[in-house]
Design a protein around this motif. Structure first.
Motif, short mmCIF file in Angstrom:
data_model
loop_
_atom_site.label_atom_id
_atom_site.label_comp_id
_atom_site.label_asym_id
_atom_site.label_seq_id
_atom_site.Cartn_x
_atom_site.Cartn_y
_atom_site.Cartn_z
N MET A 1 0.37 44.46 48.76
CA MET A 1 0.93 43.97 47.66
C MET A 1 2.31 44.73 47.26
SD MET A 1 0.29 41.13 47.85
CE MET A 1 0.98 40.23 46.23
N GLN A 2 2.23 46.21 47.46
CA GLN A 2 3.22 46.97 47.15
C GLN A 2 4.45 46.93 47.84
OE1 GLN A 2 2.01 51.29 47.46
NE2 GLN A 2 0.69 50.97 49.33
N TYR A 3 4.43 46.44 49.05
CA TYR A 3 5.61 46.42 49.91
C TYR A 3 6.23 45.11 49.68
CZ TYR A 3 3.63 50.25 52.21
OH TYR A 3 3.06 51.46 52.56
N THR A 4 5.79 44.24 49.06
CA THR A 4 6.31 42.76 48.53
C THR A 4 7.68 42.76 47.97
OG1 THR A 4 4.17 41.87 48.10
CG2 THR A 4 5.99 40.59 47.39
N PRO A 5 8.12 43.68 46.97
CA PRO A 5 9.30 43.85 46.49
C PRO A 5 10.41 44.14 48.01
CG PRO A 5 7.99 44.78 45.09
CD PRO A 5 7.25 44.50 46.31
N TRP A 6 9.98 45.13 48.59
CA TRP A 6 10.77 45.55 49.67
C TRP A 6 11.16 44.51 50.56
CZ3 TRP A 6 13.56 49.93 48.64
CH2 TRP A 6 13.03 50.79 47.81
N ILE A 7 10.07 43.67 51.04
CA ILE A 7 10.24 42.71 51.81
C ILE A 7 11.42 41.57 51.26
CG2 ILE A 7 9.18 40.41 52.78
CD1 ILE A 7 6.52 42.18 52.77
N PHE A 8 11.43 41.31 49.95
CA PHE A 8 12.43 40.40 49.49
C PHE A 8 13.63 41.28 49.26
CE2 PHE A 8 8.42 38.21 47.67
CZ PHE A 8 8.81 37.09 48.16
N LEU A 9 13.69 42.35 49.09
CA LEU A 9 15.02 43.19 48.90
C LEU A 9 15.74 43.55 50.41
CD1 LEU A 9 14.29 45.81 46.40
CD2 LEU A 9 16.13 43.88 46.35
N ALA A 10 15.02 43.21 51.56
CA ALA A 10 15.24 43.78 52.72
C ALA A 10 16.55 43.29 53.20
CB ALA A 10 14.12 43.52 53.81
N PRO A 11 16.84 41.85 52.91
CA PRO A 11 17.85 41.08 53.46
C PRO A 11 19.23 41.40 52.86
CG PRO A 11 16.28 39.35 53.32
CD PRO A 11 15.85 40.76 52.78
N ALA A 12 18.93 41.76 51.61
CA ALA A 12 20.20 42.10 50.78
C ALA A 12 20.56 43.62 51.19
CB ALA A 12 19.86 42.20 49.44
N LEU A 13 19.47 44.61 51.29
CA LEU A 13 19.88 45.86 51.64
C LEU A 13 20.49 46.10 52.98
CD1 LEU A 13 16.41 47.61 50.51
CD2 LEU A 13 18.61 47.91 49.56
N ILE A 14 19.73 45.15 54.08
CA ILE A 14 20.50 45.10 55.25
C ILE A 14 22.16 44.66 55.44
CG2 ILE A 14 20.46 44.08 57.51
CD1 ILE A 14 17.23 43.98 57.30
N LEU A 15 22.25 43.86 54.53
CA LEU A 15 23.68 43.35 54.61
C LEU A 15 24.59 44.32 53.87
CD1 LEU A 15 23.45 39.59 53.39
CD2 LEU A 15 24.14 40.51 55.75
N PHE A 16 23.90 44.87 52.82
CA PHE A 16 24.90 45.99 51.97
C PHE A 16 24.91 47.37 52.75
CE2 PHE A 16 25.03 49.67 49.11
CZ PHE A 16 26.15 49.15 48.10
N THR A 17 23.98 47.75 53.70
CA THR A 17 24.13 48.90 54.58
C THR A 17 25.17 48.41 55.74
OG1 THR A 17 21.77 49.52 54.01
CG2 THR A 17 22.70 50.40 56.15
N THR A 18 25.08 47.25 56.15
CA THR A 18 25.87 46.73 57.30
C THR A 18 27.44 46.88 56.87
OG1 THR A 18 24.04 45.67 58.07
CG2 THR A 18 26.28 45.36 59.20
N TYR A 19 27.53 46.29 55.84
CA TYR A 19 29.09 45.81 55.41
C TYR A 19 29.69 46.74 54.37
CZ TYR A 19 28.36 41.70 57.88
OH TYR A 19 27.96 40.78 58.87
N VAL A 20 29.06 47.70 53.73
CA VAL A 20 29.33 48.53 52.72
C VAL A 20 29.00 49.99 53.19
CG1 VAL A 20 29.34 49.39 50.30
CG2 VAL A 20 29.16 46.82 50.77
N ILE A 21 27.94 50.30 53.18
CA ILE A 21 27.47 51.79 53.57
C ILE A 21 28.03 52.24 54.85
CG2 ILE A 21 25.78 53.49 53.58
CD1 ILE A 21 26.09 52.48 50.91
N TYR A 22 27.86 51.45 55.69
CA TYR A 22 28.19 51.98 57.33
C TYR A 22 29.73 52.16 57.39
CZ TYR A 22 29.40 51.63 62.18
OH TYR A 22 29.95 51.76 63.42
N PRO A 23 30.57 50.87 56.72
CA PRO A 23 31.94 51.31 56.96
C PRO A 23 32.45 52.34 56.06
CG PRO A 23 31.39 49.02 56.49
CD PRO A 23 30.13 49.81 56.32
N ILE A 24 31.85 52.78 55.05
CA ILE A 24 32.35 53.93 54.33
C ILE A 24 32.12 55.35 55.17
CG2 ILE A 24 31.95 55.47 52.44
CD1 ILE A 24 31.21 53.00 50.69
N PHE A 25 30.80 55.46 55.78
CA PHE A 25 30.79 56.72 56.79
C PHE A 25 31.84 56.31 58.11
CE2 PHE A 25 27.25 57.01 53.82
CZ PHE A 25 27.32 58.34 53.40
N ASP A 26 31.75 55.29 58.30
CA ASP A 26 32.73 55.32 59.82
C ASP A 26 33.89 55.38 59.51
OD1 ASP A 26 32.63 54.24 62.72
OD2 ASP A 26 34.09 52.50 61.62
#
Length: 282
Positions: A1-26
């Motif tokens: 159950m300790q991973y449950t919050p990360w499962i719910f956060l995963a879609p937002a984290l993936i989108l944030f990494t794809t459209y914010v973090i990655y473009p910055i470093f690129d």
């Protein structure tokens, strides 16, 4: 159950990494190349940055951005003043609040067009008023001396409205017990504002300052709509220079270098205000 919050956060984290973090470093990586957006990339190292600091347009853009930052800092205190005025229970105040809120709702492009008409030297309201006062008309958007100030004034209109909303929300959440205790101690007017109200509005002030700094540094819409950086690049800013170099001049690497400089300036300002707030809290 300790991973449950990360499962719910995963879609937002993936989108944030794809459209914010990655473009910055690129963008940072791209700034070390010469690239037209279509062909092969050519490694040039720090050449884009050397050319940037030798560019007169970049220095003008940098100066204009700091001017935007300086004058945009008028938005939080002006927004607070308007919020204090509107934070009263009188008949018709909701309609007045809606009128003050209106500039924030409309598009920046519409704001730019409205102010372009307002500044029109032949039929604009500003010059009609100057004519009634016996003064000569002033072509604000055609003057290298006044054009940046004219665009900043247009930008302040919706920015003050946004700061007003933040402060109105904060004023509605003030602790009534603290206010009552201050009244019993004889505090009123400016003393009440300075010692009781403003300390409780610190979160709203922080958000207002951060959003205002970001708004000043990403000032693109109004410049593009009202002057396209003219006359003779006198009103250009870093965001517009980045757009012009990347899209019109096909210099993606050079445009990325401008973006990196803009990102660093924004980070420094926000980190400074965040540090000040954390230190004051301690």
């Amino acid at each position: 159950m300790q991973y449950t919050p990360w499962i719910f956060l995963a879609p937002a984290l993936i989108l944030f990494t794809t459209y914010v973090i990655y473009p910055i470093f690129d963008s940072i990586w791209l700034s070390f190349f010469e690239w037209d957006g279509l062909g092969e990339k050519t490694w040039v190292g720090l050449d884009n940055y050397r050319e940037l600091f030798d560019s007169e347009t970049f220095l003008i853009s940098l100066k204009n951005n700091f001017l935007w930052l300086l004058l945009f800092m008028l938005a939080p205190p002006a927004g607070l003043a308007v919020a204090l005025f509107l934070n009263q229970q009188v008949r018709g105040i909701r309609a007045v609040k809606a009128l003050f809120f209106f500039p924030f709702v409309i598009s920046q492009v519409v704001v730019g067009l409205v102010f372009s008409w307002f500044y029109d030297p032949s039929s604009g309201i500003l010059n009609l008023v100057l004519g009634w006062m016996g003064m000569e008309p002033v072509a604000i958007l055609s003057s290298e001396e006044y054009v940046t100030y004219g665009i900043i004034a247009a930008g302040l209109w919706p920015q003050i409205a946004y700061c007003m909303i933040l402060y109105l929300t904060g004023l509605n959440n003030l602790d009534p017990e603290q206010l009552e205790a201050a009244r019993l101690d004889g505090a009123k007017g400016l003393k009440m504002l300075w010692h009781v109200v403003l300390p409780q509005l610190k979160p709203a002030t922080f958000i207002a300052i951060v959003v205002t700094v970001i708004g000043a540094l990403r000032s693109f819409d109004l410049v593009a709509t009202m002057t396209a950086g003219g006359p003779w690049s006198s009103s250009t800013v870093l965001a517009y220079m980045m757009y012009e170099e990347s899209i019109f001049n096909y210099r993606m690497g050079y445009g990325a270098a401008v973006a990196v400089m803009l990102f660093l300036i924004m980070d420094i300002y926000i980190a400074y205000f965040l540090w000040r707030m954390i230190r004051s809290e301690k």
